[in-house]
Design a protein around this motif. Structure first.
Motif, PDB file in Angstrom:
ATOM      1  N   VAL A   1      47.675  21.944  59.324  1.00  0.00           N
ATOM      2  CA  VAL A   1      47.475  22.912  60.404  1.00  0.00           C
ATOM      3  C   VAL A   1      45.974  23.128  60.572  1.00  0.00           C
ATOM      4  N   ALA A   2      45.511  23.049  61.797  1.00  0.00           N
ATOM      5  CA  ALA A   2      44.084  23.242  62.076  1.00  0.00           C
ATOM      6  C   ALA A   2      43.741  24.720  61.912  1.00  0.00           C
ATOM      7  N   THR A   3      42.674  25.013  61.182  1.00  0.00           N
ATOM      8  CA  THR A   3      42.211  26.374  60.988  1.00  0.00           C
ATOM      9  C   THR A   3      41.075  26.637  61.971  1.00  0.00           C
ATOM     10  N   PRO A   4      41.177  27.724  62.742  1.00  0.00           N
ATOM     11  CA  PRO A   4      40.085  28.030  63.667  1.00  0.00           C
ATOM     12  C   PRO A   4      38.768  28.204  62.915  1.00  0.00           C
ATOM     13  N   ALA A   5      37.695  27.872  63.578  1.00  0.00           N
ATOM     14  CA  ALA A   5      36.372  27.881  62.945  1.00  0.00           C
ATOM     15  C   ALA A   5      35.997  29.276  62.451  1.00  0.00           C
ATOM     16  N   ARG A   6      36.325  30.310  63.208  1.00  0.00           N
ATOM     17  CA  ARG A   6      35.954  31.672  62.793  1.00  0.00           C
ATOM     18  C   ARG A   6      36.756  32.113  61.575  1.00  0.00           C
ATOM     19  N   ILE A   7      38.031  31.740  61.514  1.00  0.00           N
ATOM     20  CA  ILE A   7      38.844  32.064  60.336  1.00  0.00           C
ATOM     21  C   ILE A   7      38.280  31.320  59.125  1.00  0.00           C
ATOM     22  N   GLN A   8      37.885  30.080  59.315  1.00  0.00           N
ATOM     23  CA  GLN A   8      37.296  29.306  58.219  1.00  0.00           C
ATOM     24  C   GLN A   8      35.983  29.951  57.758  1.00  0.00           C
ATOM     25  N   MET A   9      35.198  30.467  58.716  1.00  0.00           N
ATOM     26  CA  MET A   9      33.946  31.135  58.373  1.00  0.00           C
ATOM     27  C   MET A   9      34.222  32.395  57.537  1.00  0.00           C
ATOM     28  N   ILE A  10      35.233  33.180  57.930  1.00  0.00           N
ATOM     29  CA  ILE A  10      35.585  34.402  57.191  1.00  0.00           C
ATOM     30  C   ILE A  10      36.075  34.021  55.795  1.00  0.00           C
ATOM     31  N   LYS A  11      36.872  32.944  55.706  1.00  0.00           N
ATOM     32  CA  LYS A  11      37.372  32.486  54.408  1.00  0.00           C
ATOM     33  C   LYS A  11      36.201  32.109  53.507  1.00  0.00           C
ATOM     34  N   GLU A  12      35.223  31.368  54.020  1.00  0.00           N
ATOM     35  CA  GLU A  12      34.058  30.977  53.234  1.00  0.00           C
ATOM     36  C   GLU A  12      33.232  32.195  52.829  1.00  0.00           C
ATOM     37  N   LEU A  13      33.149  33.178  53.704  1.00  0.00           N
ATOM     38  CA  LEU A  13      32.429  34.407  53.388  1.00  0.00           C
ATOM     39  C   LEU A  13      33.113  35.142  52.237  1.00  0.00           C
ATOM     40  N   LEU A  14      34.436  35.243  52.277  1.00  0.00           N
ATOM     41  CA  LEU A  14      35.181  35.900  51.203  1.00  0.00           C
ATOM     42  C   LEU A  14      34.991  35.165  49.881  1.00  0.00           C
TER      43      LEU A  14
ATOM     44  N   GLY B   1      33.127  36.227  46.115  1.00  0.00           N
ATOM     45  CA  GLY B   1      33.940  36.296  44.902  1.00  0.00           C
ATOM     46  C   GLY B   1      35.369  36.739  45.133  1.00  0.00           C
ATOM     47  N   ALA B   2      35.801  36.844  46.387  1.00  0.00           N
ATOM     48  CA  ALA B   2      37.178  37.249  46.697  1.00  0.00           C
ATOM     49  C   ALA B   2      38.014  35.995  46.928  1.00  0.00           C
ATOM     50  N   ASP B   3      38.283  35.277  45.833  1.00  0.00           N
ATOM     51  CA  ASP B   3      39.047  34.037  45.954  1.00  0.00           C
ATOM     52  C   ASP B   3      40.530  34.303  46.186  1.00  0.00           C
ATOM     53  N   ASP B   4      41.036  35.366  45.581  1.00  0.00           N
ATOM     54  CA  ASP B   4      42.463  35.667  45.666  1.00  0.00           C
ATOM     55  C   ASP B   4      42.659  36.858  46.602  1.00  0.00           C
ATOM     56  N   HIS B   5      43.175  36.619  47.787  1.00  0.00           N
ATOM     57  CA  HIS B   5      43.403  37.682  48.759  1.00  0.00           C
ATOM     58  C   HIS B   5      44.606  37.302  49.632  1.00  0.00           C
ATOM     59  N   GLU B   6      45.137  38.307  50.291  1.00  0.00           N
ATOM     60  CA  GLU B   6      46.261  38.092  51.199  1.00  0.00           C
ATOM     61  C   GLU B   6      45.799  37.253  52.391  1.00  0.00           C
ATOM     62  N   PRO B   7      46.657  36.417  52.940  1.00  0.00           N
ATOM     63  CA  PRO B   7      46.268  35.614  54.107  1.00  0.00           C
ATOM     64  C   PRO B   7      45.913  36.463  55.329  1.00  0.00           C
ATOM     65  N   LYS B   8      46.507  37.645  55.447  1.00  0.00           N
ATOM     66  CA  LYS B   8      46.251  38.501  56.609  1.00  0.00           C
ATOM     67  C   LYS B   8      44.855  39.116  56.585  1.00  0.00           C
ATOM     68  N   VAL B   9      44.216  39.113  55.406  1.00  0.00           N
ATOM     69  CA  VAL B   9      42.890  39.721  55.294  1.00  0.00           C
ATOM     70  C   VAL B   9      41.900  39.027  56.219  1.00  0.00           C
ATOM     71  N   LYS B  10      41.994  37.716  56.311  1.00  0.00           N
ATOM     72  CA  LYS B  10      41.067  36.977  57.177  1.00  0.00           C
ATOM     73  C   LYS B  10      41.230  37.404  58.628  1.00  0.00           C
ATOM     74  N   HIS B  11      42.462  37.594  59.052  1.00  0.00           N
ATOM     75  CA  HIS B  11      42.717  37.994  60.443  1.00  0.00           C
ATOM     76  C   HIS B  11      42.261  39.435  60.690  1.00  0.00           C
ATOM     77  N   LEU B  12      42.476  40.319  59.699  1.00  0.00           N
ATOM     78  CA  LEU B  12      42.015  41.697  59.849  1.00  0.00           C
ATOM     79  C   LEU B  12      40.497  41.773  59.930  1.00  0.00           C
ATOM     80  N   LEU B  13      39.820  40.989  59.085  1.00  0.00           N
ATOM     81  CA  LEU B  13      38.360  40.977  59.137  1.00  0.00           C
ATOM     82  C   LEU B  13      37.852  40.383  60.448  1.00  0.00           C
ATOM     83  N   LEU B  14      38.531  39.368  60.948  1.00  0.00           N
ATOM     84  CA  LEU B  14      38.139  38.786  62.230  1.00  0.00           C
ATOM     85  C   LEU B  14      38.320  39.803  63.357  1.00  0.00           C
ATOM     86  N   GLU B  15      39.408  40.557  63.311  1.00  0.00           N
ATOM     87  CA  GLU B  15      39.639  41.588  64.328  1.00  0.00           C
ATOM     88  C   GLU B  15      38.567  42.673  64.245  1.00  0.00           C
ATOM     89  N   PHE B  16      38.228  43.097  63.020  1.00  0.00           N
ATOM     90  CA  PHE B  16      37.173  44.096  62.850  1.00  0.00           C
ATOM     91  C   PHE B  16      35.840  43.560  63.371  1.00  0.00           C
TER      92      PHE B  16
END
Length: 168
Positions: free
Chosen positions: A15-28, A32-47
């Motif tokens: 599944v292709a990951t949008p560039a902004r979601i990938q950027m948020i994932k790399e930021l997390l 040091g936040a390696d273990d997080h819920e998948p929805k966290v990336k979407h919540l941070l993107l919305e914020f």
């Protein structure tokens, strides 16, 4: 081009990951936040989207107030500074909180008496809070205070007693 990759550059079945979601994932991950819920990336993107949109709107207001034709870096900096001052507050210093805690803890707690603790009588619901008026509608005293109660219990529409709430 590799035959296992589609025209978008992503392996078939992945599944292709949008560039902004990938950027948020790399930021997390970088924080040091390696273990997080998948929805966290979407919540941070919305914020992030909401925050940037509000900063741009505020910068446009500052631009209009300065009567400038174009939005410039100073407007954006001012908008960010006003947003940071109003939205994100720093907690008080640790030393200040320790000083307040020491002052508060210096006062001893009151000694508890045994039994039930009630507020003063004027604040209790046990105190009478109504007054019965025995005057008729014309302001004359009623001849018999029991007569209206007897008439009402007999189903008659005789004299009625007025009940007034006191100001307590």
């Amino acid at each position: 081009m590799d035959p296992e990759q589609s025209s978008s550059g992503v392996a078939d079945g992945a599944v292709a990951t949008p560039a902004r979601i990938q950027m948020i994932k790399e930021l997390l991950v970088s924080m040091g936040a390696d273990d997080h819920e998948p929805k966290v990336k979407h919540l941070l993107l919305e914020f992030l989207h909401k925050y940037v949109a509000e900063v741009i709107q505020d910068a446009a207001v500052f631009q209009g107030h300065a009567q400038k034709q174009e939005l410039d870096l100073d407007d954006v900096r001012l908008a960010i500074q006003s947003k940071v001052n109003g939205m994100f507050s720093q907690p008080p210093p640790r030393e200040f909180m320790i000083e307040i805690a020491r002052a508060k803890n210096a006062v001893p707690l009151p000694v508890l008496r045994p039994g039930v603790h009630l507020p003063p009588p004027e604040h209790c619901n046990l105190a009478p809070n109504v007054q019965v008026s025995t005057e008729e509608e014309g302001g004359k005293p009623a001849a018999d205070a029991a007569a209206p109660a007897a008439a009402a219990s007999a189903g008659g529409a005789g004299n009625q007693m007025e009940v007034e709430a006191s100001g307590q």
